[in-house]
Design an enzyme around this catalytic site. Structure first.
Site, PDB file in Angstrom:
ATOM      1  N   CYS A  61      -5.939  -1.392   5.851  1.00 16.22           N
ATOM      2  CA  CYS A  61      -7.342  -1.540   6.263  1.00 16.22           C
ATOM      3  C   CYS A  61      -7.522  -1.149   7.727  1.00 16.22           C
ATOM      4  O   CYS A  61      -8.131  -0.147   8.050  1.00 16.22           O
ATOM      5  CB  CYS A  61      -7.791  -2.990   6.096  1.00 16.22           C
ATOM      6  SG  CYS A  61      -7.597  -3.643   4.467  1.00 16.22           S
TER       7      CYS A  61
HETATM    8  N1  SAJ Z   1      -2.249  -7.325  14.372  1.00 17.75           N
HETATM    9  C1  SAJ Z   1      -1.878  -7.389  15.699  1.00 17.75           C
HETATM   10  N2  SAJ Z   1      -2.478  -8.298  16.507  1.00 17.75           N
HETATM   11  C2  SAJ Z   1      -3.450  -9.150  16.054  1.00 17.75           C
HETATM   12  C3  SAJ Z   1      -3.821  -9.069  14.684  1.00 17.75           C
HETATM   13  C4  SAJ Z   1      -3.206  -8.162  13.869  1.00 17.75           C
HETATM   14  O1  SAJ Z   1      -1.014  -6.636  16.142  1.00 17.75           O
HETATM   15  O2  SAJ Z   1      -3.949  -9.957  16.829  1.00 17.75           O
HETATM   16  C5  SAJ Z   1      -1.639  -6.334  13.505  1.00 17.75           C
HETATM   17  C6  SAJ Z   1      -0.940  -6.957  12.325  1.00 17.75           C
HETATM   18  O3  SAJ Z   1       0.422  -7.218  12.631  1.00 17.75           O
HETATM   19  C7  SAJ Z   1      -1.074  -5.863  11.260  1.00 17.75           C
HETATM   20  C8  SAJ Z   1      -2.394  -5.201  11.603  1.00 17.75           C
HETATM   21  O4  SAJ Z   1      -2.681  -5.544  12.968  1.00 17.75           O
HETATM   22  O5  SAJ Z   1      -0.034  -4.923  11.400  1.00 17.75           O
HETATM   23  C9  SAJ Z   1      -3.542  -5.660  10.712  1.00 17.75           C
HETATM   24  O6  SAJ Z   1      -3.533  -7.044  10.756  1.00 17.75           O
HETATM   25  P1  SAJ Z   1      -4.739  -7.949  10.150  1.00 17.75           P
HETATM   26  O7  SAJ Z   1      -4.539  -9.342  10.589  1.00 17.75           O
HETATM   27  O8  SAJ Z   1      -6.040  -7.319  10.448  1.00 17.75           O
HETATM   28  O9  SAJ Z   1      -4.389  -7.966   8.609  1.00 17.75           O
HETATM   29  P2  SAJ Z   1      -4.914  -7.061   7.445  1.00 17.75           P
HETATM   30  O10 SAJ Z   1      -4.660  -5.630   7.604  1.00 17.75           O
HETATM   31  O11 SAJ Z   1      -4.407  -7.703   6.197  1.00 17.75           O
HETATM   32  O12 SAJ Z   1      -6.454  -7.241   7.579  1.00 17.75           O
HETATM   33  C10 SAJ Z   1      -7.136  -7.905   6.608  1.00 17.75           C
HETATM   34  C11 SAJ Z   1      -8.483  -7.313   6.740  1.00 17.75           C
HETATM   35  N3  SAJ Z   1      -9.134  -7.527   5.520  1.00 17.75           N
HETATM   36  C12 SAJ Z   1      -9.885  -6.484   5.019  1.00 17.75           C
HETATM   37  O13 SAJ Z   1     -10.059  -5.472   5.618  1.00 17.75           O
HETATM   38  C13 SAJ Z   1     -10.468  -6.685   3.709  1.00 17.75           C
HETATM   39  C14 SAJ Z   1      -9.228  -7.897   7.902  1.00 17.75           C
HETATM   40  O14 SAJ Z   1     -10.617  -7.602   7.799  1.00 17.75           O
HETATM   41  C15 SAJ Z   1      -9.063  -9.377   7.958  1.00 17.75           C
HETATM   42  O15 SAJ Z   1      -9.777  -9.895   9.066  1.00 17.75           O
HETATM   43  C16 SAJ Z   1      -7.600  -9.658   8.141  1.00 17.75           C
HETATM   44  O16 SAJ Z   1      -7.056  -9.276   6.877  1.00 17.75           O
HETATM   45  C17 SAJ Z   1      -7.310 -11.123   8.441  1.00 17.75           C
HETATM   46  O17 SAJ Z   1      -8.243 -11.835   8.847  1.00 17.75           O
HETATM   47  O18 SAJ Z   1      -6.167 -11.505   8.308  1.00 17.75           O
END
Ligand code: SAJ
Length: 440
Positions: free
Chosen positions: A275
């Protein structure tokens, strides 16, 4: 009664038949939520393995229990098929297919196009179609509308109805699910919004209607672009703090004590998942056709994409300070999933970190309890996770923590390792105080 009122009636009393096109981490939970709400649901997917499992009442998505699928199949409320011709009998169809990027970094619309072309064969008056796949603003109107309606002489908003409703599934999350996460819905016309909202309101707790499909498409891109840019900000902050000899983790913890006007993000080895690294590039790609350069997205993407290289450079510096060099050294990578405690490695920055280490001549092993095998599709190499992590920690010249799974005993790792580079602050205060640990 008008076509619209008849359809709303069939959806409200749940006599209408619905189909979910694409039964992945978005489509299958959606099918189950509709089935459990009393709709008769037909799941359609070209992957026969998925369909065979579902027909047996088995789930292949961690967020969906096999019990839930079994109950729906046994009650006759859910069937699954690879045969798209069932769509001719459907009143409502939701399209939940992947929208990845091509190798060139442009949107890969092939899944949306093939699903739309299949559905187009079976379109009839009295149908409502909702696209859930994250995509650039304009897709619903510019791609689906002509193929599904105009080419069949069906008038959208009168004979049939078309809307966009962004998926908000966060795999593994248990507090917010498909059932209770508010759902944005935007139709091509007001009647489209009304029909699609009435349909989804029969199963999902809160529907937030917007005035157009474009508004709904754009709201999703804002959600994930917001995350991508803020992650890019803290990643750049980590680089700046290292130059300033300031602990970025301490800085972020301090800023996070502000009870308003701040949202905590943490730096890391880069941006993974299907995403966050991808969705914003659909927006910046679309804006190019308006001769507009989405600079925030481009810059954040550049910073995030560079983080694996930055992690390797910091590892090299740490090893150099301890009289070691990377070439020929045994490096153990801990955690390759794209985020902690999940089994998904898509777009994981760990793949870039490992590729860089290999190119620098390191002897690389990895351990991840959730990811038994990895395969770099562009560089071609394959690896299996080692089984026993602690002997490998002791044997390595350096350990690099890329994904901070909860299962690891970080204090034991610190005690046993020669040198640890921690890109996630998994080692915390103990790591900060340990001579053989450096953190991002
Ligand atoms: N990440 C960081 N620092 C952060 C947060 C994330 O480096 O502070 C990295 C994570 O390690 C990962 C990537 O970014 O590699 C994405 O992380 P994410 O927490 O956004 O997880 P996702 O990709 O599973 O995002 C999903 C998304 N859901 C959808 O798009 C439907 C996002 O909108 C959600 O907010 C997120 O989950 C969530 O809340 O966990």
């Amino acid at each position: 009664m008008s076509t619209k009122d008849t359809l709303i009636q069939r959806l409200s009393d749940k006599t209408g038949k619905i189909a979910i096109l694409g039964l992945g981490y978005v489509g299958l939970p959606l099918a189950v939520v509709f089935g459990q709400a009393g709709f008769h649901v037909t799941g359609v997917d070209p992957d026969k393995r998925k369909i065979d499992a579902l027909i047996k009442g088995e789930s292949y998505i961690p967020d969906v229990s096999t019990e839930a699928v079994t109950n729906l199949v046994n009650s006759g409320m859910f069937t699954a098929t690879t045969d798209f011709s069932v769509l001719k009998d459907m009143d409502a169809v939701s399209i939940c297919v992947p929208t990845p990027l091509r190798k060139t970094g442009d949107p890969d619309m092939s899944f949306i196009l093939s699903a739309t072309d299949e559905l187009a064969k079976y379109m009839h008056a009295g149908m409502v179609v909702v696209l859930e796949s994250t995509t650039y603003p304009g897709t619903t109107r510019e791609v689906l509308l002509p193929k599904l309606g105009d080419e069949h002489g069906l008038k959208v908003g009168e004979d049939w109805f078309l809307a966009f409703s962004p998926e908000r599934v966060d795999p593994g999350r248990e507090d917010f699910t498909t059932l209770n996460t508010p759902k944005v819905m935007g139709g091509i016309t007001p009647a489209c919004s009304e029909v699609a909202s009435a349909w989804y309101a029969g199963a999902i707790q809160h529907i937030h209607s917007v005035s157009s499909a474009e508004a709904a498409e754009m709201s999703k891109l804002l959600e994930n672009t917001f995350r991508m840019i803020n992650i890019g900000l803290v990643n750049e902050l980590a680089i700046m703090c290292e130059r300033l000899n300031v602990d970025v983790w301490e800085v972020i913890e301090a800023a996070a004590t502000k009870p308003f006007g701040f949202m905590k993000f943490t730096p890391g080895p880069g941006l993974g998942g299907h995403c966050i690294p991808i969705d914003p590039l659909y927006l910046s790609w679309k804006m190019k056709s308006f001769n507009y350069n989405a600079r925030f997205i481009e810059l954040a993407s550049e910073i995030n994409t560079n983080m694996p290289r930055y992690v390797v450079s910091r590892l090299m510096e740490g090893m150099n300070d301890r009289g070691q060099h990377i070439k020929g050294s045994k490096i153990l990578v801990l955690g390759v999933a794209y985020k902690p405690d999940i089994d998904d490695v898509r777009e994981s920055p760990a793949m870039d970190v490992i590729g860089l280490l290999k190119r620098k001549g390191a002897i690389v092993e990895y351990h991840d309890p959730y990811i038994p095998h990895i395969h770099h599709e562009y560089e071609g190499w394959k690896m299996d996770s080692i089984q026993d992590v602690m002997p490998a920690v002791a044997d390595a010249d350096a350990v690099v923590i890329v994904t901070n799974h909860k299962v690891y005993d970080y204090s034991a790792i610190i005690k046993s390792a020669r040198f640890v580079f921690d890109s996630r602050n998994a080692t915390g205060k103990l790591g900060k105080e340990s001579e053989n640990v450096e953190r991002l």
